[in-house]
Design a protein around this motif. Sequence first.
Motif, PDB file in Angstrom:
ATOM      1  N   ASP A  64      -9.191  -6.168   1.987  1.00  0.00           N
ATOM      2  CA  ASP A  64      -8.498  -4.902   2.186  1.00  0.00           C
ATOM      3  C   ASP A  64      -8.177  -4.184   0.873  1.00  0.00           C
ATOM      4  O   ASP A  64      -7.523  -3.161   0.862  1.00  0.00           O
ATOM      5  CB  ASP A  64      -7.183  -5.123   2.949  1.00  0.00           C
ATOM      6  N   MET A  65      -8.682  -4.759  -0.210  1.00  0.00           N
ATOM      7  CA  MET A  65      -8.304  -4.224  -1.513  1.00  0.00           C
ATOM      8  C   MET A  65      -8.798  -2.801  -1.727  1.00  0.00           C
ATOM      9  O   MET A  65      -8.239  -2.054  -2.505  1.00  0.00           O
ATOM     10  CB  MET A  65      -8.853  -5.123  -2.629  1.00  0.00           C
ATOM     11  N   ASP A  66      -9.857  -2.471  -1.020  1.00  0.00           N
ATOM     12  CA  ASP A  66     -10.386  -1.133  -1.100  1.00  0.00           C
ATOM     13  C   ASP A  66      -9.286  -0.116  -0.834  1.00  0.00           C
ATOM     14  O   ASP A  66      -9.194   0.915  -1.486  1.00  0.00           O
ATOM     15  CB  ASP A  66     -11.463  -0.998  -0.025  1.00  0.00           C
ATOM     16  N   LYS A  67      -8.481  -0.454   0.144  1.00  0.00           N
ATOM     17  CA  LYS A  67      -7.392   0.429   0.543  1.00  0.00           C
ATOM     18  C   LYS A  67      -6.390   0.597  -0.614  1.00  0.00           C
ATOM     19  O   LYS A  67      -5.946   1.704  -0.888  1.00  0.00           O
ATOM     20  CB  LYS A  67      -6.693  -0.179   1.757  1.00  0.00           C
TER      21      LYS A  67
ATOM     22  N   LYS B  74       1.187   4.379  -2.648  1.00  0.00           N
ATOM     23  CA  LYS B  74       0.960   5.738  -2.178  1.00  0.00           C
ATOM     24  C   LYS B  74       2.138   6.639  -2.563  1.00  0.00           C
ATOM     25  O   LYS B  74       1.958   7.704  -3.125  1.00  0.00           O
ATOM     26  CB  LYS B  74       0.800   5.695  -0.661  1.00  0.00           C
TER      27      LYS B  74
ATOM     28  N   TYR C 253       0.839  -1.204   0.000  1.00  0.00           N
ATOM     29  CA  TYR C 253       0.000   0.000   0.000  1.00  0.00           C
ATOM     30  C   TYR C 253       0.866   1.242   0.000  1.00  0.00           C
ATOM     31  O   TYR C 253       0.646   2.183  -0.774  1.00  0.00           O
ATOM     32  CB  TYR C 253      -0.863   0.066   1.268  1.00  0.00           C
TER      33      TYR C 253
ATOM     34  N   PHE D  63      -7.003   0.355  -3.780  1.00  0.00           N
ATOM     35  CA  PHE D  63      -7.594   1.219  -4.814  1.00  0.00           C
ATOM     36  C   PHE D  63      -7.571   2.674  -4.384  1.00  0.00           C
ATOM     37  O   PHE D  63      -7.362   3.579  -5.185  1.00  0.00           O
ATOM     38  CB  PHE D  63      -9.029   0.779  -5.109  1.00  0.00           C
ATOM     39  N   GLU D  64      -7.753   2.901  -3.105  1.00  0.00           N
ATOM     40  CA  GLU D  64      -7.708   4.255  -2.577  1.00  0.00           C
ATOM     41  C   GLU D  64      -6.342   4.884  -2.826  1.00  0.00           C
ATOM     42  O   GLU D  64      -6.240   6.057  -3.136  1.00  0.00           O
ATOM     43  CB  GLU D  64      -7.935   4.204  -1.063  1.00  0.00           C
ATOM     44  N   GLU D  65      -5.315   4.073  -2.660  1.00  0.00           N
ATOM     45  CA  GLU D  65      -3.959   4.594  -2.825  1.00  0.00           C
ATOM     46  C   GLU D  65      -3.578   4.721  -4.295  1.00  0.00           C
ATOM     47  O   GLU D  65      -2.567   5.320  -4.619  1.00  0.00           O
ATOM     48  CB  GLU D  65      -2.923   3.700  -2.130  1.00  0.00           C
ATOM     49  N   GLY D  66      -4.380   4.131  -5.168  1.00  0.00           N
ATOM     50  CA  GLY D  66      -4.100   4.293  -6.584  1.00  0.00           C
ATOM     51  C   GLY D  66      -3.580   3.066  -7.301  1.00  0.00           C
ATOM     52  O   GLY D  66      -2.949   3.164  -8.347  1.00  0.00           O
ATOM     53  N   ALA D  67      -3.823   1.874  -6.719  1.00  0.00           N
ATOM     54  CA  ALA D  67      -3.511   0.657  -7.464  1.00  0.00           C
ATOM     55  C   ALA D  67      -4.606   0.460  -8.510  1.00  0.00           C
ATOM     56  O   ALA D  67      -5.728   0.933  -8.323  1.00  0.00           O
ATOM     57  CB  ALA D  67      -3.455  -0.547  -6.526  1.00  0.00           C
ATOM     58  N   ASN D  68      -4.306  -0.213  -9.591  1.00  0.00           N
ATOM     59  CA  ASN D  68      -5.278  -0.307 -10.667  1.00  0.00           C
ATOM     60  C   ASN D  68      -5.987  -1.648 -10.750  1.00  0.00           C
ATOM     61  O   ASN D  68      -7.027  -1.763 -11.370  1.00  0.00           O
ATOM     62  CB  ASN D  68      -4.600  -0.033 -12.009  1.00  0.00           C
ATOM     63  N   PHE D  69      -5.392  -2.655 -10.121  1.00  0.00           N
ATOM     64  CA  PHE D  69      -5.990  -3.969 -10.255  1.00  0.00           C
ATOM     65  C   PHE D  69      -5.441  -4.876  -9.173  1.00  0.00           C
ATOM     66  O   PHE D  69      -4.403  -4.588  -8.577  1.00  0.00           O
ATOM     67  CB  PHE D  69      -5.649  -4.552 -11.640  1.00  0.00           C
ATOM     68  N   TYR D  70      -6.147  -5.937  -8.904  1.00  0.00           N
ATOM     69  CA  TYR D  70      -5.550  -6.900  -7.992  1.00  0.00           C
ATOM     70  C   TYR D  70      -5.840  -8.312  -8.465  1.00  0.00           C
ATOM     71  O   TYR D  70      -6.792  -8.564  -9.194  1.00  0.00           O
ATOM     72  CB  TYR D  70      -6.029  -6.693  -6.550  1.00  0.00           C
TER      73      TYR D  70
END
Lengths: 124, 872
Positions: free
Chosen positions: A89-92, A65, A61, A94-101
């Motif tokens: 926890d993937m929401d977190k 960030k 994360y 995406f919040e930080e700017g990851a594009n996919f999981y």
Amino acid sequence: MKKILVVDDAATVRMYHKKIIENAGFEVEEAVNGLEAFEKALINDYDLYIVDINMPKLDGYSFVKKLRETENIRQSPVIMVTTEAEEKDMDKAFEEGANFYIVKPVKPEEFSKYCKLLTGVSYE
Amino acid sequence: MSNPLIEQFIIESRDYLQRIGEILIVLEENGEDKNLLNELFRLVHTLKGNSGLFDFPSMTKLLHASEDLMNLVREGTIPYSSDIADLLLEAMDIVSIIIDEIKDSGSISHNSIQLAEKKAKEIKEKFLKSPEKREQKIEEKPEKKEEIAEKIFDFSVIPEEFRIKAVKEALKGKKIILIQYGPEAECFYKGEDPLYLVRNTPELIWVRSYLREEIPDPSLMDIYQCITNFELLSSANKEELSEHFKYVLDQVKFFDVEPTDLIIPEGEKNGGPVYEDFVSDAIKYLEENNVQTFKNAVKSLIELSSSELYFTSVLRWIELLIDYLPKTKNIIEALLQSLETMTPPKFGLEKEPTLPQKKEEKPEFPEEFLKILNSQKIVLEKLKTIENNIIKTNILQSIISSIENGLMSLKKTEILNEFQELSQKTSPKDFKLLKKWIETKFGFSLPSEKVDETVSPEITFTSTESQEKEVSLSHTISKVLKVDETKIDRLMNLIGEFVVAKNSLPYLAQKADNFYGISELSKEIKAQYSVLNRISEEMQDAIMQIRMVPVSTVFQRFPRLVRDLSKKLNKKVKLVIEGEETEADKNVIESLSDPLIHIIRNSLDHGIETPEERISKGKPETGTIILKAKHEADHVLIEVIDDGKGIDAEKIKLKAYQKGLITEEQFEKMKENEAINLIFLPGFSTAESATDLSGRGVGMDVVRTAVEKFGGSVRVQSVINKRTTITLSLPLSMAVSHVMIIESAKEKYGVPMESVVETVRISKQKIKRVKGKMTTVLRNKIVPIFYLNDLLEINKPHVINEEGKYALLVLSVKGELTGVVVDKFHETADIILKPFTGFLANMKVFAGTAIMGDGSVLLIINPKELINASRI
């Protein structure tokens, strides 16, 4: 050749990912934690980041960030590689700017498809 | 093993297990250390993740359970306790065994699978049972697992007569239970007698034992470790059995056995008479309920047929079942059917046919792309909450790249153009259009429920872990390369060979000059030789460096050992480790392990007193064992110091005298310090009575032998009721040995410097014959003397120098001085010892050979065997 950075503290996982991605026709570099990944991102031009979450020194994360906070470096897509337990926890991420999981252990075929799609390499 | 991924996995796993073990021990003292708890969780978590890459479900399951447990501890839901530590240590031990098995055989043994599953279940039952949703999911699993475990067992290994016996019991209405009992390795120290226990199992029908691991090399085998597993069938009820196995319940597994699982006809399927009518007749009798006729028919057929046939086996089963008609009718029918098809009977457990796969038409966009799009939609959603403009721009940029690349990858040029136009208009302040575009363009049929689920508000929660750790970028990342040990060994051997090959150059140079008469070439070869020589020296040095490992690799297992043993002995002991970064050659370090275990066990068992005893002596309740390593010249010194009761020199002396190990004269004269060192004599055991731990019938002489084997030494010092210090001294490296070169009958030999005490010249007259044996007196000590030529069976007298004196080499072997007469002394040299192979290896008198700088071969004498040869 498109260049991907694989970030994971587990050498076994790095090796596994590297093999899949190399077979898909990419150039692969490795980093053992978020900190090393970030240092590498500052000087290299990666087309995609594949990032583990739980790592020493700087976790996944925090890496995203930091990456997204930094100006004047290429903002390539980031795939987080998670375990089932981390999925919630993937929401977190995406919040930080990851594009996919994608959930561990990754399936080679699926995994290489995502890598191709996110880097613009011809999809079979 | 050739798969590099598995190799990597094994190497990495071992590192992780090591670290996990260390942390668990440290946590015992400080269970609140948040950082350590986090690290522990991460290690277990990573290990689990790694194992998931391979098909080792039992291992993954066990790690998963451990991870869940660690997570609860880390979150503070349950406090860290020694129970948890025990459980995790045991779990990691199992994982460690599994890793070894994977390394050795590429697969996991049946036994380890069961151990792992059992331990996983135990963790779940003890700690993970709670009404929460997540835990419920875990709880369901064990039930299924038992079923699976039952299926794993192959009942056909049980001989038919026992299966018949069991089924008979079952028909009488009893339950048949399969018991799997894996006594723990250390069971003999707990006063358990697995064999006795098994033999006295109530209503035992059948039992078998097998080894859960291969018998290791006899020299490595620890006969005090139990490696046997048992499998039993019993018709007793579960309560009775639980009572019987009550002390080892954690090592026992019970499974209910379906009687039909035991009905497995066996034997030769071809041959023998064919009674085609039998089956149809039998079915008829069965329908008509004509039991007696049916029974007679079966009986007479059994008598007529060879007992080895499959046919006869089926008949035997039918004969047994007939008496219990009609409830056994279905089974008999199935058996009869099996006679017709000659395939194993099926007792109504048909599998459901699998549904045919639906064929789908190829969609316009692959599922993977739609999933990616959906994620971008989510990230866009999150973007609203972000204030910082740089971050906003950057994330938006990554979203655009993700979609753009996808379209490019799919070669959707039209849509790509449309999208690019749109993205031009998109800015951090205004990205509604982009979102809308995604929704209208693709939003209709998003297949990815999974991603949707993830963001639904009721499930999501943010971790409380601090993400904002202060991290300095200046931190350098050390680059460590992990290499398999065999590769290093190979490199070392190659370098050794290179050194030897290089040594031929000076001769070539000489030959070029003398024989071919080209002195220029000779010069050039010599020049080149000096270059090669320098490189080879550096190579040797480099490889030595590589092989150096810190003693911590051995030391780190002791906290666990001390912890476990002191618990067992009800003693309080603190282990202090010093100088664990001290380095020595890997082989040396490894050779330390067993002697140290023995010494530490001794200290715990005989040295440190019980807390009560210590208090009465005015000592602190907790005893201390210090394990210390340091360098001294070219040796590494390991000291084990305990503040226990010390060694009573008088007792030792008396005992040695009683055992005939020392003479009366020695008894009288011996100083305290010398007396203490008597414990190293073979056949000396310090304990009055054999105790649980050290009283294994092997004494400190084993320690000495092990250490001396590697050219080291051991000594002991003790102050009664204060402390005992045992010091091991080992050479830093075993690859290079230091030898003294001697000559006899015009042949040169090397003698390891470790055993050389001194070199003296003595005149012929000083050698006296006592009872037919040659001796002399050296510094007031009687020293036996041998001629080297005699020992080596060379029929030549030794030469004397101009003063009429012999060259006498005084050796110390097993602590005794022995003189060996040789012809001449030469210089000492560093050599690389190559042991003999093949037939020559039987020549024990020589430890091996070494190539000297001039290319000649030097035979290296093994002093211990040489002196032994004198006795023959």
